[in-house]
Scaffold this motif. Structure first.
Motif, PDB file in Angstrom:
ATOM      1  N   PHE A   1      26.952 -72.492 -91.324  1.00  0.00           N
ATOM      2  CA  PHE A   1      27.830 -71.398 -90.908  1.00  0.00           C
ATOM      3  C   PHE A   1      27.053 -70.429 -90.037  1.00  0.00           C
ATOM      4  O   PHE A   1      25.922 -70.075 -90.353  1.00  0.00           O
ATOM      5  N   ILE A   2      27.681 -70.044 -88.936  1.00  0.00           N
ATOM      6  CA  ILE A   2      27.083 -69.011 -88.087  1.00  0.00           C
ATOM      7  C   ILE A   2      28.075 -67.864 -88.078  1.00  0.00           C
ATOM      8  O   ILE A   2      29.208 -68.019 -87.632  1.00  0.00           O
TER       9      ILE A   2
ATOM     10  N   GLU B   1      29.206 -63.010 -78.810  1.00  0.00           N
ATOM     11  CA  GLU B   1      28.209 -63.874 -79.451  1.00  0.00           C
ATOM     12  C   GLU B   1      28.868 -65.116 -80.039  1.00  0.00           C
ATOM     13  O   GLU B   1      28.311 -66.204 -79.978  1.00  0.00           O
TER      14      GLU B   1
ATOM     15  N   TRP C   1      29.443 -67.419 -77.150  1.00  0.00           N
ATOM     16  CA  TRP C   1      28.189 -68.005 -76.666  1.00  0.00           C
ATOM     17  C   TRP C   1      27.716 -69.091 -77.635  1.00  0.00           C
ATOM     18  O   TRP C   1      27.311 -70.174 -77.229  1.00  0.00           O
TER      19      TRP C   1
ATOM     20  N   CYS D   1      25.425 -79.368 -77.770  1.00  0.00           N
ATOM     21  CA  CYS D   1      24.414 -80.090 -78.536  1.00  0.00           C
ATOM     22  C   CYS D   1      24.995 -81.434 -78.990  1.00  0.00           C
ATOM     23  O   CYS D   1      25.870 -81.482 -79.852  1.00  0.00           O
TER      24      CYS D   1
ATOM     25  N   ALA E   1      23.891 -83.720 -80.756  1.00  0.00           N
ATOM     26  CA  ALA E   1      23.564 -84.219 -82.090  1.00  0.00           C
ATOM     27  C   ALA E   1      24.595 -83.791 -83.132  1.00  0.00           C
ATOM     28  O   ALA E   1      24.658 -84.366 -84.212  1.00  0.00           O
TER      29      ALA E   1
ATOM     30  N   ALA F   1      17.277 -82.011 -82.021  1.00  0.00           N
ATOM     31  CA  ALA F   1      18.218 -81.271 -81.179  1.00  0.00           C
ATOM     32  C   ALA F   1      18.857 -80.134 -81.964  1.00  0.00           C
ATOM     33  O   ALA F   1      19.020 -79.021 -81.444  1.00  0.00           O
ATOM     34  N   ILE F   2      19.239 -80.409 -83.234  1.00  0.00           N
ATOM     35  CA  ILE F   2      19.890 -79.364 -84.024  1.00  0.00           C
ATOM     36  C   ILE F   2      18.896 -78.261 -84.346  1.00  0.00           C
ATOM     37  O   ILE F   2      19.217 -77.077 -84.278  1.00  0.00           O
TER      38      ILE F   2
ATOM     39  N   LEU G   1      18.721 -76.149 -81.357  1.00  0.00           N
ATOM     40  CA  LEU G   1      19.916 -75.313 -81.192  1.00  0.00           C
ATOM     41  C   LEU G   1      19.859 -74.106 -82.129  1.00  0.00           C
ATOM     42  O   LEU G   1      20.110 -72.969 -81.717  1.00  0.00           O
ATOM     43  N   LEU G   2      19.527 -74.365 -83.399  1.00  0.00           N
ATOM     44  CA  LEU G   2      19.493 -73.267 -84.366  1.00  0.00           C
ATOM     45  C   LEU G   2      18.391 -72.280 -83.999  1.00  0.00           C
ATOM     46  O   LEU G   2      18.547 -71.073 -84.190  1.00  0.00           O
TER      47      LEU G   2
ATOM     48  N   ARG H   1      17.534 -71.581 -80.993  1.00  0.00           N
ATOM     49  CA  ARG H   1      18.059 -70.773 -79.888  1.00  0.00           C
ATOM     50  C   ARG H   1      19.010 -69.713 -80.413  1.00  0.00           C
ATOM     51  O   ARG H   1      18.963 -68.560 -79.993  1.00  0.00           O
ATOM     52  N   ILE H   2      19.886 -70.105 -81.354  1.00  0.00           N
ATOM     53  CA  ILE H   2      20.857 -69.144 -81.903  1.00  0.00           C
ATOM     54  C   ILE H   2      20.110 -68.024 -82.621  1.00  0.00           C
ATOM     55  O   ILE H   2      20.398 -66.842 -82.438  1.00  0.00           O
TER      56      ILE H   2
ATOM     57  N   LYS I   1      18.664 -65.631 -80.196  1.00  0.00           N
ATOM     58  CA  LYS I   1      19.568 -64.750 -79.444  1.00  0.00           C
ATOM     59  C   LYS I   1      20.284 -63.749 -80.345  1.00  0.00           C
ATOM     60  O   LYS I   1      20.324 -62.568 -80.043  1.00  0.00           O
ATOM     61  N   ILE I   2      20.867 -64.224 -81.446  1.00  0.00           N
ATOM     62  CA  ILE I   2      21.670 -63.288 -82.235  1.00  0.00           C
ATOM     63  C   ILE I   2      21.107 -63.042 -83.617  1.00  0.00           C
ATOM     64  O   ILE I   2      21.699 -62.321 -84.395  1.00  0.00           O
TER      65      ILE I   2
ATOM     66  N   ILE J   1      22.725 -67.215 -89.481  1.00  0.00           N
ATOM     67  CA  ILE J   1      22.827 -68.644 -89.767  1.00  0.00           C
ATOM     68  C   ILE J   1      22.769 -68.828 -91.284  1.00  0.00           C
ATOM     69  O   ILE J   1      21.807 -68.412 -91.919  1.00  0.00           O
TER      70      ILE J   1
END
Lengths: 246, 498
Positions: free
Chosen positions: A112-113, A120, A123, A131, A133, B356-357, B360-361, B363-364, B367-368, B373
Motif C-alpha cells: 500500500f502506498i 503524489e 505520480w 514497472c 515487474a 525492478a520492484i 520502484l519502491l 524511487r517512491i 520522492k514522497i 509505503i
C-alpha cells in the motif's frame, strides 16, 4: 461448404485479433484471465478481459466505493495468481488488509502506498504502471483529467501492467482515456431458500464503456473465488447501446 | 595412543606473502603500518627490515629515524586468517588433521603420519623445504603436545624434534612466554625474576595459582601433556556439485529436464542451508560413448530458485547432443554468493522483478517518503485495530496465519463512528440504525461476534460485532460497546463490507 464457412470465421477472428493488436492497448497476456463466466466475457474484445490496459471504476458513495474495491480485490485474485505483486495507491489507507483474504489474496503481497497529496498519488500510479515487474496497480484517485489519464495509458502500453483506476466519490465524472468504464454498486445478498444471514457479496456491475466490446449490466456474486452471474430478469442488457470506443 | 603434533610458525607471514605477490619487494626493507592512537604503528616487518633493528609495535617515525629509506605499506585487511586457511588446506597432504593457529601459525596432528616420509626429521624437512620453496620462512617443531611444539617452534633456536615424553626437559630453558601466557602474566613473572620456565615450573601449584591465576596452570599442563588440548582442524571446502548417474542412458529433452530439476533441487537445498545463491552454474553431461557435453548459465544476482535456474538452463538444453544418451549428469556451481533466507520468499522466484520492484519502491520512498509505503502482516490480536502490524521491511514474512474465520470489512474506519440504533431485543442485531442523518433498515444480519478488550494492553468495554445488510444491499460492520446490564450501551459503525 461447412468447412469453408468455419475457415472463413477463423480467418475473420484472426484478422480481428490482428486489428485489435494494431489498435494498441490490448495486450495478449500469457495466462488468460479466468475470473469471469463465459456469458460475461462476451462483453470484451476477443472474449477476454483486457489486461495490460487501464480500467476506470466510478463510485459515488462510501458503500459503492467499498463494493468497487471488493470487485477490484476479486480481479486482483485472478491478475496476481500465486506470485504476483500489486501496488495499491491511494490518499489514505481505506483497505483493512485481512479482508483481502476473503477475495483470495494474500494481504502481505499487496504493497500500500498512502500519499496524502493528489499529485503524489498520480505520480506514484504512473511510476508503478511503468514497472513491468508488477502484476497490477490499483489507484484510488478522485480527480483525474483527460491528459493525465492519457499519460497513464501510454505508460501501460509500454509495460503491459494492468491499471485499475478507482475514482472514489467523484460527483461528476469527466471523460478519461481508459479501455473500460465501470460502475459497481452493492446489491442485497441472498441465500438459497431464503435462509437468514448475510450472503456472498453481490453487486450490480455496469460496464458503461468498453473499447471494441459490448457494454452491459450484470448482477454478480463473488463465490468460490470467481465472479458468478446472478440471474436477473429485470435487467435488460440492451439498455446500453453499443457505442463506439473512444 | 601416542600423539605427535607439529607446530609451524611463520615469523614473516604477511610480509612473505606480499613479497611472493610483488617480487620487487624481496630486496627492499619494508614494513606494514596502521594508525593506532594517532600514531602509525608497525604491524609487520620483513626480514631485511628486522636486520636493521626494526620490530613490530614500533612507531613508524622511530623506525624512519633508524633507517630513513624504509618503505611503509598498508596492511591488507583480514589477510592472515584466509591465508592460513589456504595453507592449512595445502597441508592436508601431510596429515588429515591440519588446523590454523592464529595469528601466525599452523598446527598439524602428525600422529602416525611421519613414517610415510621416513621419520620425523625427514617429515619436517620436507614441509620446511616445500614452504620455503613457496617463499615462506618457517620454523617447525614436533612434540607430544601442542603446547610444547608451539614453544619449541618459536623459542628454541636449535632443536625442532622433542622426543616422546621429553617435553619437560625441552621446555626448561625457554622463556616464560613460550607457555602461551598472556602478556600481563609474563610481565608479572619477569618482575619476580622468573624469566625461564625452569624457574617456576617446579613451584607448588597453589602458590602459582594464587599469584598468577588458573591460566598458567592450564598452559603448563597443556604443554606437559597432563591436560588434553584439542584443536579444530580446517576442513577443505566442499565444491558445490551434485551427481546423478542414470541406470538407462537418457536421450530425450524431457529426460534431461527431469534430471536437471532433480539436481537443482539437491543443490539448492544445500545452498539454502548455507544461505548462498548461485551466480554461475554448469551442467556437464557424460555420454555413453565417453564424450562430455556441457551447458552453462550465469545470473545477475545470487539465486537459489529452482524455477529461475531451470528456466535459464531450459533454453540451452537444445544445444546438447545426446546421441545414444547420457549416463551421468554433473551439476556444478563454480561461483556462489551469500543470499539470505528471507530475501527470496516474499518476492517470489523472479530475480529481475525483485530488482525492478525494489527500485520502484526506492524511487517512491525517495520522492514522497518511506513512511507512505506500507505492507501489512497479521498480528496475533483479535481486537481489529491491533490485528495487523506494519512489516518492518519488504522481506519480512507473516509469522502467523492471516485469520479468515470471521468476516472482516474491506474498509475499516480509522475511528468507530457513533450511530443511533433501534433494537428489538437485547443481544439481537438492530432493526435500523441512523448514521449521518440517514436511516438504514436492516434486512439481514450475522453475529454477534464478541471481541474482548485485551486488559493487559488497554482497559475498556468489550465489543459485540454484527455484520449487517440494509434494504438497499449495503453491508456494514456495527458493534455495541459493553453490555445492557445497567446502562444504555453505545453503538458504533466500524466498517463497510464489499
Amino acid at each position: 461448404m461447412a468447412s469453408q464457412s468455419t475457415s472463413r470465421i477463423d480467418i475473420i477472428r484472426q484478422l480481428q485479433g490482428e486489428v485489435l493488436a494494431l489498435q494498441g492497448g490490448v495486450h495478449r497476456a500469457a495466462r488468460p484471465f479466468q475470473g469471469f463466466q463465459a456469458a460475461f466475457e462476451y462483453a470484451f474484445p476477443g472474449q477476454r478481459f483486457p489486461t495490460g490496459v487501464t480500467h476506470e471504476f466510478i463510485s459515488q458513495n462510501p458503500e459503492a466505493a467499498t463494493a468497487t474495491n471488493g470487485f477490484l480485490a476479486g480481479l486482483l485474485h485472478h491478475l496476481l495468481g500465486n506470485e504476483g505483486i500489486c501496488l495499491w495507491v491511494s490518499s489514505r489507507q481505506y483497505i483493512f488488509p485481512p479482508a483481502l483474504r476473503a477475495f483470495g489474496n494474500a494481504p502481505d503481497r499487496v504493497v500500500f502506498i498512502n500519499c496524502p497529496r493528489p499529485q503524489e498519488v498520480l505520480w506514484t500510479i504512473e511510476e508503478a504502471l511503468k514497472c513491468e515487474a508488477l502484476s497490477a496497480v490499483v489507484g484510488e484517485i478522485t480527480h483525474l483529467g483527460f491528459k493525465e489519464s492519457r499519460r497513464l495509458q501510454l505508460a501501460v502500453e509500454q509495460s503491459h501492467v494492468t491499471g485499475l483506476l478507482h475514482r472514489r466519490l467523484v460527483s461528476a465524472p469527466n471523460i478519461v482515456a481508459c479501455a473500460t468504464r465501470w460502475v459497481i454498486t452493492p446489491l442485497p445478498s441472498a441465500w438459497q431458500d431464503n435462509m437468514p444471514g448475510v450472503g456472498f457479496p453481490r453487486w450490480r456491475i455496469k460496464l458503461l464503456k468498453v473499447k471494441n466490446g459490448r457494454p452491459g449490466a450484470w448482477d454478480m456474486e463473488w463465490r468460490d473465488s470467481r465472479f458468478q452471474l446472478v440471474p436477473n430478469d429485470r435487467l435488460v442488457n440492451d439498455t446500453f447501446t453499443q457505442r463506439k470506443a473512444g | 595412543m601416542l600423539r605427535r603434533y607439529v607446530s609451524i610458525w611463520f615469523p614473516y607471514l604477511i610480509t612473505d606473502r606480499m613479497s611472493i605477490r610483488h617480487p620487487e619487494l624481496k630486496t627492499l626493507p619494508f614494513v606494514l603500518a596502521a594508525p593506532e592512537k594517532g600514531r602509525m604503528i608497525i604491524k609487520a616487518v620483513n626480514p631485511l627490515a628486522a636486520i636493521q633493528g626494526i620490530h613490530q609495535g614500533m612507531a613508524v617515525a622511530d623506525a624512519r629515524a633508524i633507517f630513513p629509506e624504509l618503505k611503509v605499506l598498508d596492511p591488507p585487511p583480514d589477510l592472515a586468517p584466509n591465508l592460513l586457511r589456504k595453507l592449512a588446506e595445502w597441508c592436508i597432504r601431510y596429515t588429515p588433521l591440519a588446523g590454523i593457529d592464529l595469528p601466525d601459525g599452523l598446527l598439524l596432528d602428525a600422529s602416525g603420519c611421519t613414517h610415510l616420509w621416513g621419520g620425523e626429521l625427514l617429515y619436517l624437512q620436507d614441509i620446511e623445504a616445500k614452504l620455503m620453496g613457496h617463499g615462506y620462512r618457517v620454523r617447525l617443531a614436533i612434540a607430544d603436545t601442542i603446547g610444547a611444539a608451539w614453544a619449541i617452534a618459536r623459542y628454541d633456536k636449535v632443536r625442532s624434534i622433542v622426543a616422546p615424553g621429553e617435553q619437560l626437559t625441552a621446555l626448561l630453558p625457554l622463556p616464560a612466554a613460550a607457555l602461551r601466557l598472556d602478556a600481563d602474566t609474563v610481565c608479572r613473572l619477569e618482575k619476580l625474576g622468573l624469566y625461564r620456565i625452569e624457574h617456576f615450573i617446579k613451584m607448588q601449584r597453589p602458590a602459582l595459582r594464587r599469584r598468577f591465576g588458573d591460566s598458567i596452570l592450564v598452559r603448563m599442563d597443556q604443554a606437559l601433556g597432563n591436560r588434553v588440548e584439542v584443536f579444530e582442524p580446517a576442513l577443505p571446502e566442499q565444491p558445490y556439485q551434485q551427481w546423478l548417474p542414470c541406470p538407462e542412458p537418457i536421450a530425450t529433452a524431457k529426460g534431461i529436464e527431469i534430471a536437471l530439476s532433480a539436481l537443482l533441487e539437491e543443490l539448492t537445498a544445500r545452498l539454502k542451508a548455507e544461505e548462498k545463491g548461485v551466480r554461475t552454474a554448469v551442467l556437464k553431461c557424460f555420454r555413453v560413448d565417453g564424450q562430455q557435453q556441457q551447458i552453462a548459465i550465469a545470473t545477475g544476482r545470487p539465486s537459489r530458485s529452482v524455477r529461475h535456474l531451470f528456466k535459464l538452463f531450459e533454453i540451452r538444453i537444445a544445444q546438447l547432443e545426446p546421441a545414444l544418451g547420457f549416463e551421468l549428469f554433473l551439476l556444478e556451481a563454480p561461483v556462489v554468493e551469500a543470499l539470505s533466507v528471507t530475501q527470496e520468499n516474499f518476492w517470489g522466484d523472479n530475480e529481475s522483478s525483485q530488482e525492478a520492484i525494489a527500485q520502484l519502491l526506492d524511487r517512491i520512498a525517495g520522492k514522497i517518503g518511506g513512511h507512505t509505503i506500507c505492507r501489512y502482516l497479521p498480528d496475533e490480536h483479535y481486537w481489529p485495530e491491533r490485528s495487523v502490524k506494519r512489516a518492518k521491511d519488504f522481506f519480512e514474512m507473516p509469522q502467523a496465519r492471516w485469520p479468515d474465520a470471521w468476516p472482516r470489512p474491506l474498509h475499516l474506519l480509522p475511528q468507530p463512528e457513533r450511530i443511533e440504533v433501534t433494537v428489538a431485543i437485547p443481544d439481537y442485531p438492530p432493526i435500523l440504525f441512523r448514521y449521518q442523518e440517514k436511516v438504514h433498515r436492516i434486512a439481514r444480519a450475522d453475529g454477534p461476534e464478541r471481541i474482548e478488550q485485551e486488559w493487559w494492553i488497554e482497559k475498556g468495554l468489550y465489543r459485540d460485532y454484527y455484520y449487517v445488510e440494509d434494504e438497499e444491499g449495503c453491508r456494514y460492520w456495527l458493534f455495541r460497546a459493553g453490555h445492557y446490564h445497567d446502562h444504555h450501551p453505545e453503538w458504533y459503525l466500524h466498517g463497510y463490507f464489499a
